[in-house]
Design an enzyme around this catalytic site. Sequence first.
Site, PDB file in Angstrom:
ATOM      1  N   VAL A  11       0.839  -1.207   0.000  1.00  0.00           N
ATOM      2  CA  VAL A  11       0.000   0.000   0.000  1.00  0.00           C
ATOM      3  C   VAL A  11       0.872   1.254   0.000  1.00  0.00           C
ATOM      4  O   VAL A  11       0.615   2.212  -0.739  1.00  0.00           O
ATOM      5  CB  VAL A  11      -0.952  -0.010   1.231  1.00  0.00           C
ATOM      6  CG1 VAL A  11      -1.667   1.322   1.378  1.00  0.00           C
ATOM      7  CG2 VAL A  11      -1.958  -1.142   1.114  1.00  0.00           C
ATOM      8  N   GLU A 153      -4.682  -5.960  -4.879  1.00  0.00           N
ATOM      9  CA  GLU A 153      -3.398  -6.373  -5.429  1.00  0.00           C
ATOM     10  C   GLU A 153      -3.608  -6.797  -6.883  1.00  0.00           C
ATOM     11  O   GLU A 153      -4.663  -7.292  -7.248  1.00  0.00           O
ATOM     12  CB  GLU A 153      -2.826  -7.545  -4.622  1.00  0.00           C
ATOM     13  CG  GLU A 153      -2.453  -7.123  -3.230  1.00  0.00           C
ATOM     14  CD  GLU A 153      -1.743  -8.216  -2.458  1.00  0.00           C
ATOM     15  OE1 GLU A 153      -0.957  -8.968  -3.053  1.00  0.00           O
ATOM     16  OE2 GLU A 153      -1.981  -8.294  -1.241  1.00  0.00           O
ATOM     17  N   CYS A 258      -5.921  -9.488   3.049  1.00  0.00           N
ATOM     18  CA  CYS A 258      -6.936  -8.665   3.713  1.00  0.00           C
ATOM     19  C   CYS A 258      -8.166  -9.430   4.213  1.00  0.00           C
ATOM     20  O   CYS A 258      -8.491  -9.364   5.401  1.00  0.00           O
ATOM     21  CB  CYS A 258      -7.400  -7.567   2.758  1.00  0.00           C
ATOM     22  SG  CYS A 258      -6.157  -6.308   2.529  1.00  0.00           S
ATOM     23  N   LYS A 318      -3.994 -14.755  -6.299  1.00  0.00           N
ATOM     24  CA  LYS A 318      -4.825 -14.287  -7.413  1.00  0.00           C
ATOM     25  C   LYS A 318      -3.885 -13.914  -8.552  1.00  0.00           C
ATOM     26  O   LYS A 318      -2.666 -13.823  -8.337  1.00  0.00           O
ATOM     27  CB  LYS A 318      -5.680 -13.099  -6.977  1.00  0.00           C
ATOM     28  CG  LYS A 318      -4.865 -11.886  -6.559  1.00  0.00           C
ATOM     29  CD  LYS A 318      -5.716 -10.766  -6.050  1.00  0.00           C
ATOM     30  CE  LYS A 318      -6.237  -9.919  -7.177  1.00  0.00           C
ATOM     31  NZ  LYS A 318      -6.829  -8.646  -6.711  1.00  0.00           N
ATOM     32  N   ARG A 325       0.224 -14.988   0.350  1.00  0.00           N
ATOM     33  CA  ARG A 325      -0.485 -14.981   1.633  1.00  0.00           C
ATOM     34  C   ARG A 325      -1.897 -15.569   1.480  1.00  0.00           C
ATOM     35  O   ARG A 325      -2.673 -15.108   0.657  1.00  0.00           O
ATOM     36  CB  ARG A 325      -0.550 -13.558   2.199  1.00  0.00           C
ATOM     37  CG  ARG A 325       0.776 -13.145   2.821  1.00  0.00           C
ATOM     38  CD  ARG A 325       0.743 -11.726   3.282  1.00  0.00           C
ATOM     39  NE  ARG A 325       0.761 -10.792   2.163  1.00  0.00           N
ATOM     40  CZ  ARG A 325       0.750  -9.462   2.304  1.00  0.00           C
ATOM     41  NH1 ARG A 325       0.700  -8.940   3.493  1.00  0.00           N
ATOM     42  NH2 ARG A 325       0.791  -8.675   1.242  1.00  0.00           N
TER      43      ARG A 325
HETATM   44  C1  UDX Z   1      -9.234  -7.036  -1.259  1.00  0.00           C
HETATM   45  C2  UDX Z   1     -10.296  -5.953  -1.518  1.00  0.00           C
HETATM   46  O1  UDX Z   1     -10.931  -6.204  -2.781  1.00  0.00           O
HETATM   47  C3  UDX Z   1      -9.673  -4.569  -1.496  1.00  0.00           C
HETATM   48  O2  UDX Z   1     -10.690  -3.586  -1.647  1.00  0.00           O
HETATM   49  C4  UDX Z   1      -8.943  -4.373  -0.165  1.00  0.00           C
HETATM   50  O3  UDX Z   1      -8.286  -3.122  -0.139  1.00  0.00           O
HETATM   51  C5  UDX Z   1      -7.925  -5.483   0.055  1.00  0.00           C
HETATM   52  O4  UDX Z   1      -8.576  -6.763  -0.031  1.00  0.00           O
HETATM   53  P1  UDX Z   1      -7.350  -8.228  -2.724  1.00  0.00           P
HETATM   54  O5  UDX Z   1      -7.137  -9.098  -1.520  1.00  0.00           O
HETATM   55  O6  UDX Z   1      -6.172  -7.646  -3.407  1.00  0.00           O
HETATM   56  O7  UDX Z   1      -8.309  -6.992  -2.344  1.00  0.00           O
HETATM   57  O8  UDX Z   1      -8.084  -9.108  -3.831  1.00  0.00           O
HETATM   58  P2  UDX Z   1      -9.541  -9.398  -4.383  1.00  0.00           P
HETATM   59  O9  UDX Z   1      -9.471  -9.339  -5.837  1.00  0.00           O
HETATM   60  O10 UDX Z   1     -10.587  -8.582  -3.723  1.00  0.00           O
HETATM   61  O11 UDX Z   1      -9.714 -10.931  -3.969  1.00  0.00           O
HETATM   62  C6  UDX Z   1      -9.698 -11.376  -2.612  1.00  0.00           C
HETATM   63  C7  UDX Z   1      -9.910 -12.867  -2.552  1.00  0.00           C
HETATM   64  O12 UDX Z   1     -11.230 -13.233  -2.905  1.00  0.00           O
HETATM   65  C8  UDX Z   1      -9.010 -13.672  -3.492  1.00  0.00           C
HETATM   66  O13 UDX Z   1      -8.608 -14.844  -2.836  1.00  0.00           O
HETATM   67  C9  UDX Z   1      -9.902 -13.996  -4.668  1.00  0.00           C
HETATM   68  O14 UDX Z   1      -9.518 -15.156  -5.366  1.00  0.00           O
HETATM   69  C10 UDX Z   1     -11.229 -14.196  -3.949  1.00  0.00           C
HETATM   70  N1  UDX Z   1     -12.384 -13.949  -4.814  1.00  0.00           N
HETATM   71  C11 UDX Z   1     -12.595 -12.696  -5.298  1.00  0.00           C
HETATM   72  C12 UDX Z   1     -13.262 -14.976  -5.098  1.00  0.00           C
HETATM   73  O15 UDX Z   1     -13.082 -16.125  -4.646  1.00  0.00           O
HETATM   74  N2  UDX Z   1     -14.352 -14.706  -5.879  1.00  0.00           N
HETATM   75  C13 UDX Z   1     -14.595 -13.466  -6.376  1.00  0.00           C
HETATM   76  O16 UDX Z   1     -15.598 -13.288  -7.074  1.00  0.00           O
HETATM   77  C14 UDX Z   1     -13.692 -12.434  -6.087  1.00  0.00           C
END
Ligand code: UDX
Length: 436
Positions: A11, A153, A258, A318, A325
């Site tokens: 961040v 991310e 997160c 992702k 993590r």
């Molecule tokens: C998240 C929030 O989206 C962001 O706003 C916050 O600041 C930090 O946490 P991030 O962890 O980078 O961001 O990734 P994100 O794309 O939101 O995915 C989080 C997790 O959910 C991943 O493990 C992803 O695979 C999973 N996911 C996401 C799903 O399983 N299904 C979905 O439809 C979306």
Amino acid sequence: MTIAVIGTGFVGVVTAAVYASFGHKVFGLDIDQKKINKLKKSQVPFHEPQLEDLLKETQKKNHLSFTTSYQEAIQSADLIIVAVGTPSTIDGGVDLKYVFACAESLAPYLKSEAVVVVKSTVPPGTLDLVRDKIKSRTKTKFNLASLPEFLREGSAVNDTLHPDRIVIGAENQTTFELLGELHAPLKAPIVRVRPESAQMAKYAANAYLAMRITFINQVADICEKSGADIEEVISAIGYDKRIGAHYWYPGPGYGGSCFPKDVKELAHFFKQMGKTDNLFVKINQLNSHRINLLLTDYGRKVGGFKDKQILVLGLSFKPNTDDLREAPSTKFIPQLIKLRAQIIAFDPVVKQKTAQAVFGQYLESGSLIIEDELDDLTNSADAIFLLTEWSELISLDYSRFRNGTKPQWLFDIRNRLNPVQVRKWGFKYQGIGRQG
Ligand code: UDX
């Protein structure tokens, strides 16, 4: 404006680079000399698209510099942004030691009326504690604010440049105005609230999204047993404007830095209020157990994992990041190895060096091999696990992994492959809640 950003993690670096791109003079500050040395050369210590270019551009214009000196970064700063980590405690609470250490270290160098902004994810009430820490070291007048971060991310630069909203939690008009002015170039809606609401908004947003993912995973599991197809169900209910068709792709459960942490912390707050039975405890439980349940099912399908060769595609939590993590790979791989499978893995950016910290023991014992190139991968695997929806992995011609002499399973835990095509290639297909 002169801005100091403390903490050059994910961040912090993105925030510093984006503010510098607006023409402000920005210092990125960290106590980790190695990281600062890299950043001074515009080398990003993690994988994040567009960030290196932004660092190069802003450093070349002398808008951004990096230092380990609190004095250098803080003494001229109008705005100080605290973006250090807030790890979880063993019992699921939040450890604020790095935030407090920053508060104490910056205090002696504060310029009068400077604004100290906490961007790290912290519980409501934290600003009072930060105020006490700063006041214990200085008599200088300062303002405090909370500015939660919503970037993702893998798309962090883009998210920061095009946010859905900016949430400012401040205690007075002057601070609202300063932070409003800073974010004006983004042309995003600005939500002005009290600091406690800003802090809670971050937890609430993440917990809601985590709940949505947990919900759809549960529905997917019912679909699988009942003849319904989750993708069809999503397409049908997504037309309801109150619901929408986005952001609830079923899969292995949420991971990353997160969601798991924030949901556990909300559960912990409730527990502290004497309410042990709450929604967040349940979301966390369902998400934590998910991979084991999937593995039990897959194990039955392949006739047990003992002595089976498994090809794992995708290690990061992702696409477009090298962050491991709470990545599904960190749960699937140890479990599979415990069940005596042999793993060969590939990820577009997570290579041996990055994986070492997490998978070191398995790499050393030879039970896990991480190949550098797709071309090095075997076609003798008994099963393929597609764990991360990298574009290069979902667009692959999987026939290259087909071994005509034995049955092979393809477990598509992100539902990104076409089941009909996968079967045509000769694999047995299993998605999440799909009939295919
Ligand atoms: C998240 C929030 O989206 C962001 O706003 C916050 O600041 C930090 O946490 P991030 O962890 O980078 O961001 O990734 P994100 O794309 O939101 O995915 C989080 C997790 O959910 C991943 O493990 C992803 O695979 C999973 N996911 C996401 C799903 O399983 N299904 C979905 O439809 C979306």
